[in-house]
Design a protein around this motif. Structure first.
Motif, PDB file in Angstrom:
ATOM      1  N   TRP A  45       0.834  -1.202   0.000  1.00  0.00           N
ATOM      2  CA  TRP A  45       0.000   0.000   0.000  1.00  0.00           C
ATOM      3  C   TRP A  45       0.866   1.248   0.000  1.00  0.00           C
ATOM      4  N   GLY A  46       2.166   1.088   0.013  1.00  0.00           N
ATOM      5  CA  GLY A  46       3.044   2.239   0.103  1.00  0.00           C
ATOM      6  C   GLY A  46       4.082   2.330  -0.999  1.00  0.00           C
ATOM      7  N   HIS A  47       4.148   1.302  -1.832  1.00  0.00           N
ATOM      8  CA  HIS A  47       5.110   1.281  -2.926  1.00  0.00           C
ATOM      9  C   HIS A  47       4.416   0.756  -4.171  1.00  0.00           C
ATOM     10  N   ARG A  48       4.903   1.155  -5.315  1.00  0.00           N
ATOM     11  CA  ARG A  48       4.389   0.556  -6.547  1.00  0.00           C
ATOM     12  C   ARG A  48       4.695  -0.927  -6.520  1.00  0.00           C
ATOM     13  N   SER A  49       3.794  -1.740  -7.079  1.00  0.00           N
ATOM     14  CA  SER A  49       3.955  -3.195  -7.045  1.00  0.00           C
ATOM     15  C   SER A  49       5.285  -3.644  -7.621  1.00  0.00           C
ATOM     16  N   ASP A  50       5.718  -3.004  -8.710  1.00  0.00           N
ATOM     17  CA  ASP A  50       6.978  -3.431  -9.330  1.00  0.00           C
ATOM     18  C   ASP A  50       8.183  -3.083  -8.474  1.00  0.00           C
ATOM     19  N   GLU A  51       8.029  -2.156  -7.521  1.00  0.00           N
ATOM     20  CA  GLU A  51       9.107  -1.851  -6.579  1.00  0.00           C
ATOM     21  C   GLU A  51       9.043  -2.769  -5.357  1.00  0.00           C
ATOM     22  N   ALA A  52       7.827  -3.133  -4.960  1.00  0.00           N
ATOM     23  CA  ALA A  52       7.640  -3.903  -3.731  1.00  0.00           C
ATOM     24  C   ALA A  52       8.008  -5.372  -3.890  1.00  0.00           C
ATOM     25  N   VAL A  53       7.688  -5.939  -5.055  1.00  0.00           N
ATOM     26  CA  VAL A  53       8.001  -7.357  -5.268  1.00  0.00           C
ATOM     27  C   VAL A  53       8.748  -7.537  -6.571  1.00  0.00           C
ATOM     28  N   GLN A  54       9.891  -8.160  -6.449  1.00  0.00           N
ATOM     29  CA  GLN A  54      10.717  -8.494  -7.603  1.00  0.00           C
ATOM     30  C   GLN A  54      11.261  -9.895  -7.369  1.00  0.00           C
ATOM     31  N   VAL A  55      11.400 -10.657  -8.435  1.00  0.00           N
ATOM     32  CA  VAL A  55      11.939 -12.009  -8.315  1.00  0.00           C
ATOM     33  C   VAL A  55      13.293 -11.946  -7.603  1.00  0.00           C
ATOM     34  N   GLY A  56      13.447 -12.790  -6.601  1.00  0.00           N
ATOM     35  CA  GLY A  56      14.679 -12.840  -5.820  1.00  0.00           C
ATOM     36  C   GLY A  56      14.648 -11.987  -4.567  1.00  0.00           C
ATOM     37  N   ARG A  57      13.666 -11.105  -4.433  1.00  0.00           N
ATOM     38  CA  ARG A  57      13.587 -10.231  -3.255  1.00  0.00           C
ATOM     39  C   ARG A  57      13.077 -11.017  -2.052  1.00  0.00           C
ATOM     40  N   ARG A  58      13.702 -10.800  -0.909  1.00  0.00           N
ATOM     41  CA  ARG A  58      13.250 -11.378   0.357  1.00  0.00           C
ATOM     42  C   ARG A  58      12.094 -10.536   0.884  1.00  0.00           C
ATOM     43  N   VAL A  59      11.036 -11.198   1.361  1.00  0.00           N
ATOM     44  CA  VAL A  59       9.871 -10.490   1.895  1.00  0.00           C
ATOM     45  C   VAL A  59       9.457 -11.105   3.226  1.00  0.00           C
ATOM     46  N   THR A  60       8.831 -10.289   4.035  1.00  0.00           N
ATOM     47  CA  THR A  60       8.190 -10.731   5.266  1.00  0.00           C
ATOM     48  C   THR A  60       6.736 -10.305   5.146  1.00  0.00           C
ATOM     49  N   ALA A  61       5.818 -11.251   5.355  1.00  0.00           N
ATOM     50  CA  ALA A  61       4.402 -10.978   5.140  1.00  0.00           C
ATOM     51  C   ALA A  61       3.560 -11.690   6.192  1.00  0.00           C
TER      52      ALA A  61
END
Length: 131
Positions: A45-61
């Motif tokens: 809700w705070g970043h463009r989707s293409d900035e928030a998720v990219q292949v290889g990016r570590r996420v916590t959800a």
């Protein structure tokens, strides 16, 4: 899949990004054997989707759905980016009355800038429009 419940916080690596699905995530540890997705409305809700998720990016959800039949887990990256807002929204119940102002109208719905609660994006598809 009793190892995970709605509300749990999990981490993993984005393995695929696509429309309309959002993103696929390979979770850490034993959960890595289970399909996990971040839906398009739960990406950020705070970043463009293409900035928030990219292949290889570590996420916590946050886990928002556990589907034993499909053997899949629904995740929300937005929940961990905005914990105060997420807690406020989860506390709302049917019949609650809130005040606000129409902030954006799209063909798929209306976004309202609420007077109550913490600051929030008025349209998650346009994150620069934060109240």
């Amino acid at each position: 899949m009793r190892a995970v419940q709605v509300g749990d916080i999990v981490s993993g690596t984005v393995t695929h990004v696509g429309r309309p699905r959002g993103a696929a995530v390979k979770l850490d540890g034993r959960l890595g054997l289970v399909s996990a997705d971040i839906g398009p409305l739960d990406v950020s809700w705070g970043h463009r989707s293409d900035e928030a998720v990219q292949v290889g990016r570590r996420v916590t959800a946050e886990v928002i759905d556990v589907d034993d039949e499909r053997k899949g887990i629904g995740l929300s990256l937005a929940a961990t980016e905005n914990p105060e807002l997420w807690a406020f929204l989860k506390g709302l119940r049917p019949g609650d009355v809130l005040s606000g102002e129409v902030a954006d109208i799209q063909r798929f719905g209306v976004f309202v800038r609420l007077e109550d609660g913490p600051p929030h994006p008025v349209n998650p598809f346009h994150p620069w429009a934060v109240s």
